[in-house]
Scaffold this active site. Sequence first.
Site, PDB file in Angstrom:
ATOM      1  CE1 TYR A  23       1.781  11.187  85.981  1.00  0.00           C
ATOM      2  CE2 TYR A  23      -0.045   9.831  86.723  1.00  0.00           C
ATOM      3  CZ  TYR A  23       1.163   9.952  86.068  1.00  0.00           C
ATOM      4  OH  TYR A  23       1.734   8.833  85.503  1.00  0.00           O
ATOM      5  NE  ARG A  60       2.906  16.018  97.947  1.00  0.00           N
ATOM      6  CZ  ARG A  60       3.940  15.600  97.229  1.00  0.00           C
ATOM      7  NH1 ARG A  60       5.126  15.469  97.785  1.00  0.00           N
ATOM      8  NH2 ARG A  60       3.801  15.324  95.946  1.00  0.00           N
ATOM      9  CD  GLU A 121      12.426  10.467  88.438  1.00  0.00           C
ATOM     10  OE1 GLU A 121      13.473  10.067  88.940  1.00  0.00           O
ATOM     11  OE2 GLU A 121      11.324  10.435  89.027  1.00  0.00           O
TER      12      GLU A 121
HETATM   13  N1  DCP Z   1       2.632   8.063  90.157  1.00  0.00           N
HETATM   14  C1  DCP Z   1       1.629   7.089  90.205  1.00  0.00           C
HETATM   15  N2  DCP Z   1       1.607   6.166  91.196  1.00  0.00           N
HETATM   16  C2  DCP Z   1       2.563   6.186  92.140  1.00  0.00           C
HETATM   17  C3  DCP Z   1       3.603   7.124  92.086  1.00  0.00           C
HETATM   18  C4  DCP Z   1       3.608   8.073  91.074  1.00  0.00           C
HETATM   19  O1  DCP Z   1       0.762   7.089  89.340  1.00  0.00           O
HETATM   20  N3  DCP Z   1       2.504   5.295  93.120  1.00  0.00           N
HETATM   21  C5  DCP Z   1       2.573   9.106  89.093  1.00  0.00           C
HETATM   22  C6  DCP Z   1       1.857  10.333  89.616  1.00  0.00           C
HETATM   23  C7  DCP Z   1       2.947  11.319  89.918  1.00  0.00           C
HETATM   24  C8  DCP Z   1       3.996  10.944  88.893  1.00  0.00           C
HETATM   25  O2  DCP Z   1       3.871   9.536  88.704  1.00  0.00           O
HETATM   26  O3  DCP Z   1       2.498  12.660  89.775  1.00  0.00           O
HETATM   27  C9  DCP Z   1       5.405  11.274  89.351  1.00  0.00           C
HETATM   28  O4  DCP Z   1       5.683  10.567  90.542  1.00  0.00           O
HETATM   29  P1  DCP Z   1       6.601  11.144  91.665  1.00  0.00           P
HETATM   30  O5  DCP Z   1       6.991  10.023  92.538  1.00  0.00           O
HETATM   31  O6  DCP Z   1       7.682  11.967  91.067  1.00  0.00           O
HETATM   32  O7  DCP Z   1       5.627  12.065  92.552  1.00  0.00           O
HETATM   33  P2  DCP Z   1       5.007  13.471  92.262  1.00  0.00           P
HETATM   34  O8  DCP Z   1       5.607  14.131  91.083  1.00  0.00           O
HETATM   35  O9  DCP Z   1       3.526  13.358  92.247  1.00  0.00           O
HETATM   36  O10 DCP Z   1       5.373  14.276  93.593  1.00  0.00           O
HETATM   37  P3  DCP Z   1       6.778  14.858  94.040  1.00  0.00           P
HETATM   38  O11 DCP Z   1       6.601  16.330  94.047  1.00  0.00           O
HETATM   39  O12 DCP Z   1       6.985  14.313  95.397  1.00  0.00           O
HETATM   40  O13 DCP Z   1       7.813  14.396  93.069  1.00  0.00           O
HETATM   41 CA    CA Z   2       9.547  11.270  89.874  1.00  0.00          CA
END
Ligand code: DCP
Ligand code: CA
Length: 573
Positions: A23, A60, A121
């Site tokens: 996001y 992070r 994904e």
């Molecule tokens: N998401 C969300 N709430 C959560 C987990 C994820 O709204 N508790 C949403 C925001 C993330 C997206 O889903 O951007 C994808 O989740 P990921 O777990 O793949 O995490 P990210 O893509 O943000 O980070 P990473 O680089 O670790 O994959």
């Molecule tokens: Ca993911």
Amino acid sequence: MPVARPETSDARVIAHVDMDCFYVQVEQRKQPELRGLPTAVVQYNEWQGGGLIAVSYEARKCGVKRSMRGDEAKAACPQIQLVQVPVARGKADLNLYRGAGSEVVSILAKSGKCERASIDEVYLDLTDAAESMLADAPPESLELIDEEVLKSHILGMSREDGDDFKENVRDWICRKDADRRDKLLSCGIIIVAELRKQVLKETEFTCSAGIAHNKMLAKLASGMNKPAQQTVVPYSAVQELLSSLPIKKMKQLGGKLGTSLQTDLGIDTVGDLLQYSETKLQEHYGINTGTWLWNIARGISGEEVQGRLLPKSHGSGKTFPGPRALKSLSTVQHWLNQLSEELSERLSSDLEQNKRIASTLTLHASAFKSRDSDSHKKFPSKSCPLRYGVTKIQEDAFNLFQAALREYMGPFGSKPQGNKQETWRITGLSVSASKIVDIPSGTSSIMRYFQSESTVPSRSADGCVQDHVAMTPSASEGCSEQRSTETQAAMPEEDTGVTYTLPNFENPDKGIDPVSEKDVVSCPSNEATHVSTQSESNKGTQTNRIWRKMNYSKEKNRVRDLSLGLMHKKLLP
Ligand code: DCP
Ligand code: CA
Ligand code: CA
């Protein structure tokens, strides 16, 4: 329940691609001035700066985590840029992110069988592409190997040699004496590096990937080196990878089954499972799950990549944590109306863009009671046949809620106990649509049937038709996995598609389980119109079986509504 599937004897090349801080990347593409800055996307609510749902890698590094609220993140990293998630109907609107995920899918899908696994994904089956490469231009014959390929992580290979590392990767990829399985993985490494570069070029998004001989290992590997990197699991590295892997990190073991393995069998890592025979595991967990556990301890998984670019279900949900818990039927109805509206909009979009229809509507809720002796009693989930049209979905969702509430409160629920009336609180609500199938090829004749019916003009005044007209198509494509921080706090980690899954209220697109028969209740059905819907060309297909079922009276009005909706959208010849 996990299902054990034997692995085929043929070597496969599977990749799992996951977008980095997804996001955040979507927001940074929209506002390029945020690129390179510590950035996070926050939930829409204002309390303590909103819950973080995506965190950039720069943030992070400053110690910002997804579990934090905006205020905490600012304390940890004062220069953090917080972007609010878009809002519609008083809740997060993920269409922007779904659309961005679809862009990536359309690029990756060209490489082979592609399964969209969540909002950010996909799994790819690259076996055919790797076999062609091995036959036509094997890695050892390549004069130039791309830098992105040389940056790959090969499990089992030490990275301590510093500058020699890329040379080691090159040697591994180009080994003439490697066995065929590793040679195919080498081709996979080259293909995935190329795909990731293409995704970056066309969408501006970086992603990370895992490459292995099955989905399970590919998924594990994709998260090992992030962002913008790829990791491969050679056959020889499988046991070492699993031996130290905490059992709860394994897909499908994050929930109750994983907990039972820990507490009942004292298992901490996947490797610990090796000490149990298949029979012993079957004794504890049943034949299928026992075999599945025995297999995963050895890195065996025959699960196939499903050729699916569209989501299996649509959902709309919201959590009401702490003092925001809902306590009256009218507020529940208000929120169900909002959620149903969003669901209906996405169904309408799916119908228009992909010619697909859903047949089951499900309501999930989480709740607690004021004075509760059995406070662990779960609020039951309920399903009914899905009728198209906002007002119908709203009506059915509310009916499902009331049926579930009656069951939850029990026979004495509405009666005073002692002096006080027992009350309930709702902390999460979601509506979802599942069992989605393509409209069969004979559909146009059904529509002509409706067009020729005299009922049509009078029906056009019907609420359901107006509902369809009022809907604005939106980018509805996409699985999704948003879990708000609030949801996570309230519920254990969810496991996609497993019986142990708890509903995901903020975004229930993911992990919707078919609802058991006992949970199915009847929804109000309008008067039936007999419609012949059988299409000869599709006889015998699953789609057609479902379509034929529509002859049943309960479903007839849905066909009619659907057709009227389609006609209004001018989708018909
Ligand atoms: N998401 C969300 N709430 C959560 C987990 C994820 O709204 N508790 C949403 C925001 C993330 C997206 O889903 O951007 C994808 O989740 P990921 O777990 O793949 O995490 P990210 O893509 O943000 O980070 P990473 O680089 O670790 O994959
Ligand atoms: Ca993911
Ligand atoms: Ca991700």
